[in-house]
Design an enzyme around this catalytic site. Structure first.
Site, PDB file in Angstrom:
ATOM      1  N   GLN A 145       0.873  -1.168   0.000  1.00 42.28           N
ATOM      2  CA  GLN A 145       0.000   0.000   0.000  1.00 42.28           C
ATOM      3  C   GLN A 145       0.907   1.214   0.000  1.00 42.28           C
ATOM      4  O   GLN A 145       1.950   1.187   0.645  1.00 42.28           O
ATOM      5  CB  GLN A 145      -0.869   0.007   1.261  1.00 42.28           C
ATOM      6  CG  GLN A 145      -2.126   0.815   1.151  1.00 42.28           C
ATOM      7  CD  GLN A 145      -3.285   0.007   0.582  1.00 42.28           C
ATOM      8  OE1 GLN A 145      -3.770  -0.915   1.191  1.00 42.28           O
ATOM      9  NE2 GLN A 145      -3.720   0.359  -0.630  1.00 42.28           N
ATOM     10  N   THR A 197       0.483  -0.301   6.799  1.00 42.55           N
ATOM     11  CA  THR A 197      -0.828  -0.964   6.809  1.00 42.55           C
ATOM     12  C   THR A 197      -0.603  -2.470   6.833  1.00 42.55           C
ATOM     13  O   THR A 197       0.430  -2.955   6.370  1.00 42.55           O
ATOM     14  CB  THR A 197      -1.682  -0.690   5.558  1.00 42.55           C
ATOM     15  OG1 THR A 197      -1.050  -1.299   4.420  1.00 42.55           O
ATOM     16  CG2 THR A 197      -1.884   0.785   5.297  1.00 42.55           C
ATOM     17  N   THR A 198      -1.601  -3.207   7.329  1.00 42.57           N
ATOM     18  CA  THR A 198      -1.576  -4.669   7.234  1.00 42.57           C
ATOM     19  C   THR A 198      -2.337  -5.053   5.966  1.00 42.57           C
ATOM     20  O   THR A 198      -3.297  -5.813   6.004  1.00 42.57           O
ATOM     21  CB  THR A 198      -2.162  -5.285   8.511  1.00 42.57           C
ATOM     22  OG1 THR A 198      -1.453  -4.721   9.633  1.00 42.57           O
ATOM     23  CG2 THR A 198      -1.964  -6.793   8.562  1.00 42.57           C
ATOM     24  N   HIS A 199      -1.923  -4.466   4.858  1.00 50.35           N
ATOM     25  CA  HIS A 199      -2.577  -4.715   3.579  1.00 50.35           C
ATOM     26  C   HIS A 199      -1.576  -5.315   2.609  1.00 50.35           C
ATOM     27  O   HIS A 199      -1.293  -4.747   1.568  1.00 50.35           O
ATOM     28  CB  HIS A 199      -3.165  -3.408   3.005  1.00 50.35           C
ATOM     29  CG  HIS A 199      -4.096  -2.693   3.934  1.00 50.35           C
ATOM     30  ND1 HIS A 199      -4.470  -1.382   3.766  1.00 50.35           N
ATOM     31  CD2 HIS A 199      -4.750  -3.122   5.053  1.00 50.35           C
ATOM     32  CE1 HIS A 199      -5.308  -1.024   4.738  1.00 50.35           C
ATOM     33  NE2 HIS A 199      -5.481  -2.059   5.538  1.00 50.35           N
ATOM     34  N   ASN A 200      -1.013  -6.465   2.970  1.00 48.51           N
ATOM     35  CA  ASN A 200      -0.102  -7.177   2.078  1.00 48.51           C
ATOM     36  C   ASN A 200      -0.952  -7.941   1.071  1.00 48.51           C
ATOM     37  O   ASN A 200      -1.840  -8.688   1.469  1.00 48.51           O
ATOM     38  CB  ASN A 200       0.756  -8.178   2.869  1.00 48.51           C
ATOM     39  CG  ASN A 200       1.339  -7.575   4.131  1.00 48.51           C
ATOM     40  OD1 ASN A 200       0.672  -7.545   5.157  1.00 48.51           O
ATOM     41  ND2 ASN A 200       2.559  -7.107   4.073  1.00 48.51           N
TER      42      ASN A 200
END
Lengths: 234, 595
Positions: free
Chosen positions: B349, B520-523
Site C-alpha cells: 500500500q 498498513t496490514t494490507h499485504n
C-alpha cells in the site's frame, strides 16, 4: 547490618543537574507494585538506575509536569527489562546476525535487557570523561545529543530503545509502574481506559475534562488539581 | 515418526479469520463436514476483549498482544535482489494476527468495495489510453477475471454480515448526495447509517467540498446502531472509545469473525475447530493433481494428517503463499525468467499525506475515535480521473480519520520539534488535542521485481524456511504518491483553522520501503486470481489451476493492490468462491475453468 533500601534516595544522587528525582506522590495504589520505593530493583543495578534517570530526564525534563524519573519511568523500565519484554518476547532471535540496511529493522544480537545493560556499560565514560551522572545539566544534554546522532549501529539501537522505553513509561497505563499519578495523561488530557463517547464525538470543540482513569479503576485528579496537589501551579 | 492419520473430512479449512469462518459457515450449512485448523488459541469478545483491561495501549498496541508471534513464524525482507534478506525480527510495518478470528479482530473496520475499474484494471487503461500506456517493464497490471457486476451480490452480502454503515453514492445507477459518487452501482443501500463525525474530519470534508470534491463518510464496520446480521448475530452501537485497531472489541460494536460468524456456526454438527494446530503443509496425491489433506502439529506438537476432499487455504495472505511454497503447490515465481506464479505480484500500500495542526479554537478530543471514523473523497482513485497526462496508473482515496488519541502513539508536534526535551514535551502537551490530517491511501501496482519466495538461510520454529519478501515501491507508485500527496496538501490548505501543514510520503523519491514503521496490514498478491494460468495461481473462482480441490481466499488473490483497505474486496471474493463451490463444484468436483 540492616540498610533501608530507597529508590528515591538512590535517584536523588542524580540531582547535580538541578533535577529532583523525588516526586511528592499521592499514595494511590494503582497496581501490585504501587509502592516500589522500598523495594530493590528487579533488574537494574543502582548505577544503571541512575544512568537511566539521567538520560530519561533529558528526554522528558521537569516543567509544570513531572520529569520522566519523577513519573516512575525508571521503575517502569526496570519492570519491563525484568519481564517478558526484556527477555525478548516478540523478538525473533535466530542467527546469523548481520548489520543490514536501516529498512530491514532491528538486527541487534541482544534482547532488550541485554541491549540496555551493554549500552550503559559501553557509553558511560566512553570518551574517558565524567560518568553521565557526574555531569552538569549541559553536559548531560550534550551526552544524550551525541548518543542520538551516533552512526554506530549498536549505539543507535540503544538510543532508540531508551527513547521508546522512556516514552512508554511516561504514557503507558500506571499499572506498569510509570505514568505515576497519571502524570503523562494529565499533561495531555487523555481520559484513559474508560470510554463512552457516543454523545460527545460530534459535539465539536467542547473540552472534555473528565479526570483520567486507568485499568485499575483508580480515578485521577484532572490537570488543574494534579498541578495543585504536586505544588506546581504556575 | 509417521503422522497419525485421522478419519477423512469433507473440507479442511486452514485458518479461522474472516474468510475461514465464512467458508466454514457456508459449507457446513451446505452439508459439508468442515474441520477448521487454527494455529492460535480460542478467544471471545466477551471474555477476552472486555474493558477496561482490553484498553491497554502498551500491551496490545505496542507489544502486539493479539498479533502473531515472530518467534514461531516470521519472514525475511530486502528491498531488492542484490541485498541479503534479513529476518523481520520484530513486527512493525504490518501486523498479521493469530488466534480465533485472526487479524479480523484487530482491524479498524474500514470497509470498501472495489471500483469497477479496479477489477478490470488492465482492460480499463488499455481501452482508455491504448496498450502502450501499460508498456512499463516495472509493472505487471492485470484484470482480476471477475467483474464488478458479477461480484456485486457477494459484496452486498458481506456488507450485511458485517453490518457496514455508510451513505450509498450509487444506488442502482442513481447517484446520491452524501455518498461516494464514483462507486459501482449497489443493489441495496448500506445496512446501517454512517458514523457521526468529529471536528477534525468535518474540517477536512469542508475543505474538500470547497475545492469541489464530494466528501462522504468512510464505510464502517464500527456499528452505528443495534444490528442483527443475516446469520442472526447481534451487534451493539459503537462507543467511539478509540481502541479499535490492534484491539478486540468487547462491546460487540466492531464487526469481527467471532461474533458475526463463529458464534452462529460453532454448535453446528458439521463444524469442528481445532486450536493450537499449526499446518505444516498441504499434501498432494501421487499424480499431483489434487490435494489429499493437510499435515499439522496438534496442541501437543504431534504430527497429524487430516485427509479431506477439499482444502481451503484461509491463512493470512502471506502465509497462504508460504504454505504453497513449502508444500510444492503450484510453480514458484522466478524473477530471472519471469515465469511461475506462486509468489508473483506481491504488492503493498502506498501512503502519503499532509498532517495538520489546528489553531487554538479547535479541540479535537482525539481519544473519541473509532477505526473507521472519518471522511474521504474518491476523485483520485483508480479510473476516477484522467491519467493521460500524468503517466501513471492507480490512485487512492484521500481521507481524514480520527482513530484514537492513545498517548504513546498520538504525539502530534510541529514539523521542526526536536525528538525529545523541554520543547518536545511542551509541544506534545500543546498539540495533543489540536491535530488532524489528510491521508492518501494509495494503490500499489505489481512489479516483476517484487515477489515472495523461500529464504535460503533462516527457518521458523518448525524448521521450515522462512518466507522471503523482496519489495520496494515501483516508480509508477512513487509518481502516483507524489501527485496524490500534492492533492492532499491542497485540501489541507483549504481547511479552516489550520496553523501548520507537514507533508509526508512513505514512497518519496530516493526513500526505500522500510519494514520498521507501521504502514498498513494490507499485504496483497503472491497467489493471484485470473483467467490465465501463466499469470495467476487460481482461476477466477479461487480454485488452484494445478490442484482443483484447493481453494484459496484472502488478499493474496489481488493481482495488484487497490487504493482501498482490502477486507471488503477479499470478503466479496470469498462469498463469490463459496457460491460456486456450493452450486457447481460440490456435485461435480473438477476444474471449473479450462486452463
Amino acid at each position: 547490618m540492616v540498610t533501608q533500601f530507597s529508590r528515591r534516595a538512590i535517584l536523588a544522587h542524580i540531582g547535580a543537574a538541578g533535577v529532583s528525582a523525588a516526586l511528592p506522590v499521592r499514595a494511590i495504589a494503582q497496581n501490585a507494585y504501587a509502592e516500589l520505593e522500598g523495594r530493590p530493583w528487579f533488574f537494574l543495578t543502582d548505577d544503571e538506575a541512575r544512568y537511566l534517570a539521567a538520560v530519561t530526564d533529558i528526554f522528558i525534563p521537569e516543567d509544570e509536569f513531572p520529569s520522566a524519573s519523577q513519573a516512575g519511568v525508571v521503575d517502569f523500565i526496570d519492570l519491563q527489562l525484568a519481564g517478558p519484554y526484556g527477555r525478548g518476547a516478540g523478538l525473533y532471535m535466530e542467527g546469523p546476525f548481520r548489520e543490514g540496511e536501516p529498512t530491514q529493522g532491528y538486527q541487534a544480537e541482544h534482547v532488550p535487557a541485554a541491549l540496555i545493560r551493554r549500552g550503559i556499560a559501553e557509553t558511560d565514560q566512553a570518551d574517558g570523561g565524567l560518568k553521565l551522572v557526574d555531569r552538569d545539566a549541559e553536559g548531560r544534554r550534550a551526552f544524550v545529543g551525541s548518543l542520538s546522532q551516533s552512526e554506530d549501529v549498536f549505539q543507535s539501537a540503544f538510543y532508540e530503545e531508551l527513547l521508546k522505553l522512556a516514552n512508554w513509561g511516561y504514557f503507558a497505563d500506571p499499572i506498569y509502574g510509570g505514568n505515576k499519578d497519571y502524570a503523562g495523561w494529565e499533561m495531555v488530557g487523555f481520559p484513559g481506559a474508560h470510554a463512552y463517547y457516543t454523545s460527545f464525538v460530534d459535539d465539536h470543540n467542547r473540552p472534555f475534562d473528565m479526570p483520567p482513569k486507568g485499568i485499575a479503576h483508580v480515578p485521577g485528579q484532572g490537570p488543574a488539581q494534579f498541578l495543585r496537589t504536586n505544588g506546581r501551579e504556575g | 515418526m509417521a503422522a497419525r492419520t485421522l478419519p477423512k473430512t469433507d473440507v479442511v479449512i486452514i485458518g479461522s479469520g474472516w474468510t475461514g469462518l465464512a467458508a466454514a459457515y457456508e459449507l457446513a450449512q451446505a452439508g459439508q463436514r468442515c474441520v477448521v485448523l487454527e494455529r492460535g488459541k480460542p478467544r471471545h469478545d466477551a471474555t477476552s476483549f472486555a474493558g477496561p483491561e482490553e484498553h491497554d495501549d502498551l500491551k496490545y498496541a505496542h507489544q502486539y498482544g493479539h498479533m502473531m508471534d515472530v518467534r514461531e513464524q516470521t519472514l525475511t525482507f530486502r528491498n531488492n535482489s542484490d541485498q541479503t534478506a534479513l529476518p523481520m525480527r520484530r513486527l512493525g510495518s504490518f501486523l498479521p494476527g493469530q488466534g480465533l478470528g485472526g487479524a479480523g479482530i484487530h482491524w479498524n473496520g474500514q470497509s470498501w468495495r472495489p471500483l469497477p475499474a479496479d477489477l478490470e484494471m488492465r482492460s480499463h487503461y488499455v481501452e482508455r489510453y491504448g496498450e502502450q500506456f501499460l508498456d512499463d517493464d516495472d509493472m505487471t497490471v492485470q484484470d482480476w477475471g471477475v467483474s464488478y457486476d458479477e461480484l456485486e451480490p457477494f459484496l452486498d452480502f458481506y456488507e450485511k454480515v458485517a453490518g457496514i454503515g455508510g451513505n450509498a453514492g450509487n444506488l442502482n445507477g442513481e447517484i446520491r448526495d452524501g455518498g461516494n459518487p464514483f462507486e459501482g452501482p449497489r443493489s441495496e443501500d448500506y445496512p446501517n447509517p454512517a458514523m457521526k463525525q468529529p471536528v477534525a474530519t468535518t474540517l477536512f470534508a469542508e475543505g474538500a467540498a470547497e475545492l469541489g470534491y464530494k466528501p462522504f463518510p468512510i464505510p464502517s464496520a464500527n456499528m452505528t446502531r443495534a444490528y442483527e446480521n443475516p446469520y442472526g448475530a447481534q451487534l451493539h452501537p459503537c462507543t467511539y472509545c478509540g481502541f479499535c485497531e490492534r484491539f478486540g472489541c468487547g462491546y460487540y460494536a466492531k464487526a469481527d469473525p467471532i461474533i458475526c460468524i463463529y458464534d452462529r456456526i460453532r454448535d453446528h454438527e458439521n463444524f469442528e475447530i481445532r486450536f493450537n494446530s499449526w499446518v505444516m503443509r498441504v499434501d498432494k496425491s501421487s499424480d499431483g493433481k489434487t490435494a489429499t489433506g493437510v499435515t499439522y502439529l496438534d496442541e501437543d506438537g504431534r504430527e497429524v494428517f487430516q485427509p479431506a476432499d477439499i482444502v481451503c487455504m484461509n491463512a493470512y495472505g502471506l502465509w497462504n503463499v508460504h504454505l504453497m511454497l513449502v508444500s510444492g503447490l503450484g510453480t514458484p515465481y522466478d524473477p530471472q525468467s519471469r515465469t511461475g506464479t506462486v509468489g508473483r505480484n506481491y504488492a503493498y500500500q502506498t501512503l502519503a499525506g499532509a498532517n495538520v495542526l489546528f489553531d487554538e479554537e479547535i479541540i479535537t478530543n482525539p481519544f473519541m475515535g473509532a477505526g473507521a471514523l472519518g471522511m474521504a473523497i474518491d476523485e483520485f482513485n483508480t479510473g476516477n480521473y484522467d491519467a493521460a497526462e500524468l503517466g501513471f496508473v492507480g490512485g487512492g482515496y484521500i481521507g481524514s480519520t480520527q482513530t484514537n488519541g492513545r498517548p504513546i502513539g498520538h504525539q502530534p508536534t510541529p514539523p521542526d520539534t526536536p525528538a525529545y526535551g523541554a520543547e518536545w514535551k511542551r509541544a506534545v502537551r500543546e498539540y495533543y488535542s489540536r491535530s488532524g490530517g489528510v491521508l492518501l491511501h494509495g494503490s500499489s501496482v505489481a512489479s516483476p521485481n517484487n515477489y515472495l519466495d523461500l529464504d535460503p538461510t533462516y527457518v521458523d520454529a518448525f524448521g521450515r524456511p522462512l518466507l522471503r519478501m523482496t519489495f520496494d515501491f515501483p516508480e509508477n507508485d512513487r509518481r502516483m504518491a507524489q501527485w496524490g500527496q500534492a492533492r492532499a496538501r491542497e485540501i489541507a490548505e483549504a481547511m479552516g483553522h489550520v496553523e501548520t501543514i507537514a507533508d509526508w510520503n512513505r514512497a518519496a523519491p530516493g526513500q526505500s520501503y522500510s519494514i520498521v514503521p507501521y504502514q498498513t496490514t494490507h499485504n496483497t498478491g503472491g497467489a493471484v486470481i485470473g483467467t490465465d494460468p501463466a499469470t495467476s495461481v487460481v482461476n477466477r473462482y479461487g480454485q488452484m489451476w494445478d490442484h482443483h480441490n484447493v481453494f484459496v481466499f484472502g488478499a493474496c488473490l489481488f493481482p495488484q493492490n487497490l487504493g482501498y483497505n482490502p477486507t471488503g474486496p477479499l470478503m466479496g471474493l470469498a462469498y463469490w468462491t463459496l457460491h460456486y463451490m456450493k452450486t457447481d463444484y460440490l456435485e461435480n468436483p473438477r476444474p471449473l475453468m479450462d486452463a
